[in-house]
Design a protein around this motif. Structure first.
Motif, PDB file in Angstrom:
ATOM      1  N   MET A  43       0.824  -1.184   0.000  1.00  0.00           N
ATOM      2  CA  MET A  43       0.000   0.000   0.000  1.00  0.00           C
ATOM      3  C   MET A  43       0.872   1.253   0.000  1.00  0.00           C
ATOM      4  N   LEU A  44       1.916   1.237   0.830  1.00  0.00           N
ATOM      5  CA  LEU A  44       2.833   2.381   0.851  1.00  0.00           C
ATOM      6  C   LEU A  44       3.511   2.534  -0.511  1.00  0.00           C
ATOM      7  N   ASP A  45       3.871   1.411  -1.136  1.00  0.00           N
ATOM      8  CA  ASP A  45       4.489   1.471  -2.463  1.00  0.00           C
ATOM      9  C   ASP A  45       3.568   2.157  -3.463  1.00  0.00           C
ATOM     10  N   LEU A  46       2.286   1.811  -3.438  1.00  0.00           N
ATOM     11  CA  LEU A  46       1.326   2.435  -4.358  1.00  0.00           C
ATOM     12  C   LEU A  46       1.186   3.923  -4.082  1.00  0.00           C
ATOM     13  N   LEU A  47       1.071   4.281  -2.807  1.00  0.00           N
ATOM     14  CA  LEU A  47       0.940   5.698  -2.458  1.00  0.00           C
ATOM     15  C   LEU A  47       2.177   6.480  -2.904  1.00  0.00           C
ATOM     16  N   LEU A  48       3.344   5.911  -2.708  1.00  0.00           N
ATOM     17  CA  LEU A  48       4.573   6.592  -3.129  1.00  0.00           C
ATOM     18  C   LEU A  48       4.644   6.719  -4.643  1.00  0.00           C
ATOM     19  N   ALA A  49       4.325   5.644  -5.339  1.00  0.00           N
ATOM     20  CA  ALA A  49       4.415   5.641  -6.808  1.00  0.00           C
ATOM     21  C   ALA A  49       3.416   6.609  -7.444  1.00  0.00           C
ATOM     22  N   GLN A  50       2.245   6.748  -6.816  1.00  0.00           N
ATOM     23  CA  GLN A  50       1.181   7.567  -7.398  1.00  0.00           C
ATOM     24  C   GLN A  50       1.094   8.956  -6.780  1.00  0.00           C
ATOM     25  N   GLY A  51       1.948   9.244  -5.819  1.00  0.00           N
ATOM     26  CA  GLY A  51       1.902  10.550  -5.170  1.00  0.00           C
ATOM     27  C   GLY A  51       0.713  10.727  -4.253  1.00  0.00           C
ATOM     28  N   GLY A  52       0.117   9.626  -3.818  1.00  0.00           N
ATOM     29  CA  GLY A  52      -1.032   9.665  -2.921  1.00  0.00           C
ATOM     30  C   GLY A  52      -2.210   8.946  -3.526  1.00  0.00           C
ATOM     31  N   GLY A  53      -3.291   8.852  -2.765  1.00  0.00           N
ATOM     32  CA  GLY A  53      -4.484   8.195  -3.275  1.00  0.00           C
ATOM     33  C   GLY A  53      -5.562   8.082  -2.227  1.00  0.00           C
ATOM     34  N   THR A  54      -6.728   7.649  -2.661  1.00  0.00           N
ATOM     35  CA  THR A  54      -7.868   7.443  -1.776  1.00  0.00           C
ATOM     36  C   THR A  54      -8.037   5.949  -1.510  1.00  0.00           C
ATOM     37  N   ALA A  55      -8.803   5.622  -0.488  1.00  0.00           N
ATOM     38  CA  ALA A  55      -9.057   4.217  -0.169  1.00  0.00           C
ATOM     39  C   ALA A  55      -9.730   3.513  -1.349  1.00  0.00           C
ATOM     40  N   THR A  56     -10.642   4.195  -2.016  1.00  0.00           N
ATOM     41  CA  THR A  56     -11.326   3.595  -3.159  1.00  0.00           C
ATOM     42  C   THR A  56     -10.347   3.277  -4.273  1.00  0.00           C
ATOM     43  N   ARG A  57      -9.507   4.229  -4.611  1.00  0.00           N
ATOM     44  CA  ARG A  57      -8.534   4.044  -5.695  1.00  0.00           C
ATOM     45  C   ARG A  57      -7.556   2.921  -5.362  1.00  0.00           C
ATOM     46  N   LEU A  58      -7.072   2.902  -4.122  1.00  0.00           N
ATOM     47  CA  LEU A  58      -6.131   1.855  -3.715  1.00  0.00           C
ATOM     48  C   LEU A  58      -6.784   0.477  -3.722  1.00  0.00           C
ATOM     49  N   SER A  59      -8.042   0.399  -3.274  1.00  0.00           N
ATOM     50  CA  SER A  59      -8.721  -0.905  -3.220  1.00  0.00           C
ATOM     51  C   SER A  59      -8.941  -1.479  -4.617  1.00  0.00           C
ATOM     52  N   GLN A  60      -8.994  -0.638  -5.628  1.00  0.00           N
ATOM     53  CA  GLN A  60      -9.137  -1.111  -7.003  1.00  0.00           C
ATOM     54  C   GLN A  60      -7.857  -1.761  -7.505  1.00  0.00           C
ATOM     55  N   GLN A  61      -6.746  -1.487  -6.826  1.00  0.00           N
ATOM     56  CA  GLN A  61      -5.448  -2.010  -7.242  1.00  0.00           C
ATOM     57  C   GLN A  61      -4.927  -3.111  -6.323  1.00  0.00           C
ATOM     58  N   LEU A  62      -5.662  -3.393  -5.260  1.00  0.00           N
ATOM     59  CA  LEU A  62      -5.242  -4.395  -4.281  1.00  0.00           C
ATOM     60  C   LEU A  62      -6.312  -5.475  -4.147  1.00  0.00           C
ATOM     61  N   PRO A  63      -5.912  -6.677  -3.744  1.00  0.00           N
ATOM     62  CA  PRO A  63      -6.887  -7.773  -3.614  1.00  0.00           C
ATOM     63  C   PRO A  63      -7.616  -7.771  -2.268  1.00  0.00           C
ATOM     64  N   VAL A  64      -8.001  -6.578  -1.798  1.00  0.00           N
ATOM     65  CA  VAL A  64      -8.737  -6.447  -0.537  1.00  0.00           C
ATOM     66  C   VAL A  64      -9.867  -5.437  -0.735  1.00  0.00           C
ATOM     67  N   THR A  65     -10.788  -5.407   0.211  1.00  0.00           N
ATOM     68  CA  THR A  65     -11.932  -4.497   0.101  1.00  0.00           C
ATOM     69  C   THR A  65     -11.525  -3.058   0.421  1.00  0.00           C
ATOM     70  N   ARG A  66     -12.378  -2.137   0.020  1.00  0.00           N
ATOM     71  CA  ARG A  66     -12.159  -0.731   0.326  1.00  0.00           C
ATOM     72  C   ARG A  66     -12.122  -0.515   1.834  1.00  0.00           C
ATOM     73  N   GLN A  67     -13.000  -1.231   2.556  1.00  0.00           N
ATOM     74  CA  GLN A  67     -13.044  -1.094   4.007  1.00  0.00           C
ATOM     75  C   GLN A  67     -11.724  -1.545   4.644  1.00  0.00           C
ATOM     76  N   GLN A 110      -1.357  10.677   1.686  1.00  0.00           N
ATOM     77  CA  GLN A 110      -0.006  10.829   1.160  1.00  0.00           C
ATOM     78  C   GLN A 110       0.977  10.341   2.208  1.00  0.00           C
ATOM     79  N   VAL A 111       2.058   9.730   1.741  1.00  0.00           N
ATOM     80  CA  VAL A 111       3.085   9.210   2.638  1.00  0.00           C
ATOM     81  C   VAL A 111       3.900  10.368   3.200  1.00  0.00           C
ATOM     82  N   ASP A 112       4.152  10.323   4.496  1.00  0.00           N
ATOM     83  CA  ASP A 112       5.069  11.272   5.130  1.00  0.00           C
ATOM     84  C   ASP A 112       6.457  10.656   4.988  1.00  0.00           C
ATOM     85  N   GLN A 113       7.207  11.145   4.005  1.00  0.00           N
ATOM     86  CA  GLN A 113       8.481  10.519   3.678  1.00  0.00           C
ATOM     87  C   GLN A 113       9.511  10.662   4.793  1.00  0.00           C
ATOM     88  N   THR A 114       9.430  11.702   5.592  1.00  0.00           N
ATOM     89  CA  THR A 114      10.348  11.867   6.718  1.00  0.00           C
ATOM     90  C   THR A 114      10.096  10.773   7.754  1.00  0.00           C
TER      91      THR A 114
END
Length: 108
Positions: free
Chosen positions: A1-25, A52-56
């Motif tokens: 999940m962190l990899d996706l957020l970093l690669a995409q510059g952030g995201g929503t739970a809905t957007r991430l759940s479309q790319q992962l094999p888990v539910t939005r919840q 968005q990931v806090d890179q620090t």
């Protein structure tokens, strides 16, 4: 999940759940945990929250985990657990730690 957020510059739970094999919840719950520990920050975006990931904070966590690996006597390049495909759920990765081996020998 962190990899996706970093690669995409952030995201929503809905957007991430479309790319992962888990539910939005499940994604939202995981993002909530990441937010509580300070690894991500959320801002309102319409009806959802954009994360968005806090890179620090992420860099601090990586450094801390690396020091733990050093205490185990592991060389710095081998602190990652192996991940194998789960035959019961194609496309889903599961942690794999070979029985009788040191965590220092686990590879990605």
């Amino acid at each position: 999940m962190l990899d996706l957020l970093l690669a995409q510059g952030g995201g929503t739970a809905t957007r991430l759940s479309q790319q992962l094999p888990v539910t939005r919840q499940a994604v939202a719950k995981h993002l909530g945990v990441l937010e509580r520990v300070g690894l991500v920050h959320a801002t309102p975006s319409g009806r959802e929250r954009r994360y968005q990931v806090d890179q620090t904070q992420l860099a601090r966590a990586v450094a801390q985990l690396s020091s733990v690996g050093g205490l185990l006597g592991c060389p710095p390049a081998t602190h990652q657990a192996d991940r194998r495909s789960d035959p019961a759920q194609p496309g889903r990765l599961t942690p794999f730690s070979p029985i009788g081996t040191s965590p220092c020998t686990w590879r990605r």
